[in-house]
Design an enzyme around this catalytic site. Structure first.
Site, PDB file in Angstrom:
ATOM      1  N   CYS A 124      44.227  45.703  22.719  1.00  0.00           N
ATOM      2  CA  CYS A 124      44.608  46.417  21.494  1.00  0.00           C
ATOM      3  C   CYS A 124      43.832  46.105  20.353  1.00  0.00           C
ATOM      4  CB  CYS A 124      45.975  46.148  21.299  1.00  0.00           C
ATOM      5  SG  CYS A 124      47.211  46.499  22.700  1.00  0.00           S
ATOM      6  N   HIS A 260      47.532  48.459  13.922  1.00  0.00           N
ATOM      7  CA  HIS A 260      47.619  48.566  15.354  1.00  0.00           C
ATOM      8  C   HIS A 260      49.227  49.376  15.580  1.00  0.00           C
ATOM      9  CE1 HIS A 260      48.198  48.868  19.700  1.00  0.00           C
ATOM     10  NE2 HIS A 260      48.676  47.584  19.691  1.00  0.00           N
ATOM     11  N   ASN A 290      52.286  53.187  21.864  1.00  0.00           N
ATOM     12  CA  ASN A 290      51.296  52.195  21.973  1.00  0.00           C
ATOM     13  C   ASN A 290      50.028  52.634  22.637  1.00  0.00           C
ATOM     14  OD1 ASN A 290      49.107  49.790  22.097  1.00  0.00           O
ATOM     15  ND2 ASN A 290      50.901  48.369  22.379  1.00  0.00           N
TER      16      ASN A 290
END
Length: 333
Positions: A124, A260, A290
């Site tokens: 990520c 993020h 996500n």
């Protein structure tokens, strides 16, 4: 004069198929041989993550396919063609193949006949790492224009029996183009102003995929959600503060946080630690889920399209992912 890596274009792509939260309980088809039904609900998912829907790649649609579409959008936004690029840096943990890199596949699809392309894998945090690498290429004089892409097909590494993880992730891609420019060496310059990177392999077991060359199988994503959350807010606020401190900035001077997009509670907690309102945060997690390394460039592109991020705005973007790996970048748009 000071060399700067300035943003000249952004773009994104999301697969056509949209998966609403309710589908996980009602019956999700086409992602596994059997229909997926989970003991969950729209309220359960929203209350824990802020996610309402996400996009899944179509059968046969690969990470490099998504990346190529985002890349073309960014080229159009910048008003240049692929051969104007010197390099492509692609952040992904779900490349089409073990090798060659997805970046070289995008290079070929774009018809880019020169330069070089490579992947960066920091889960990520991948786009932050890729952005820092691209910035270094430019300020060192090795490249004048670099395309930085984040692209993922996390739907391909989900354990569909694990309701704690499989409802959180989506697929997508975002791209950003950096160009060499000259600044005065002050925070008034446009471009990347600072970067801040960290990792700590002691925590690798709280977020990982249980497959690879060590097992001979592709594996599934595994996550200890509470532990990840515990690390996330503290480390994200810390790295953002560190990136600003390197250039003598404080949070009060920011126009936007583009974090993020993992979990709305992490996003809100980080903003609170930085002393900023959610009015200063670009959020897309509700619509994308996500998307790992794709989430920040997706949010940057969407934020620009919404009219939130404007020329001259100061943006801090930060992420944390498996490794653990985390970092932040400060940009004047």
């Amino acid at each position: 004069m000071t060399p700067r890596a300035t943003v000249i274009g952004v773009g994104h792509y999301l697969p056509e198929r949209i998966i609403e939260n309710a589908e996980f309980a009602e019956g999700l088809q086409g992602v596994a041989p059997e229909t997926i039904r989970l003991e969950t609900s729209d309220d359960w998912i929203r209350s824990r993550s802020g996610i309402e829907r996400r996009h899944f790649a179509a059968p046969g649609q690969t990470t490099s396919d998504l990346a190529t579409r985002a890349a073309r959008a960014a080229l159009a936004d910048a008003g240049i063609v692929a051969d104007d690029l010197d390099a492509i840096v692609l952040a992904t943990s779900t490349a089409d193949l073990t090798f060659p890199s997805a970046a070289t596949m995008v290079q070929a699809e774009l018809g880019m006949t020169g330069g070089f392309a490579f992947d960066v894998q920091a889960v990520c945090a991948g786009f932050i790492y890729a952005l820092a690498n691209a910035n270094a290429l430019i300020i060192s004089g090795q490249a004048k224009r670099v395309m930085v892409i984040g692209a993922e097909t996390f739907s391909r590494i989900m354990d569909w029996t694990d309701r704690g993880t499989c409802v959180l992730f989506g697929d997508g891609a975002g791209a950003l183009i950096l160009e060499a420019s000259e600044g005065d060496g002050t925070n008034a310059d446009r471009g990347i102003l600072s970067t801040d990177l960290h990792s700590d392999g002691r925590f690798r077991d709280i977020l990982y995929v249980d497959g690879g060359t060590s097992t001979g199988q592709s594996g599934y994503l595994r996550m200890e959600g509470k532990e990840v959350f515990r690390h996330a807010v503290e480390k994200l606020a810390s790295t953002a503060t560190s990136a600003m401190a390197k250039i003598g900035m404080t949070a009060e001077q920011l126009d936007w946080i583009v974090p993020h997009q993992a979990n709305i509670r992490i996003i809100a907690g980080t903003a609170k630690k930085l002393g900023l309102s959610m009015d200063n945060v670009v959020t897309t997690v509700q619509d994308h889920g996500n998307t790992s390394a794709a989430s920040i460039p997706l949010a940057l592109s969407v934020g620009k399209a919404r009219g939130q991020i404007k020329r001259g705005d100061v943006v801090v973007t930060e992420a944390i992912g498996g490794g653990l790996a985390w970092g932040a970048v400060v940009i004047r748009w």
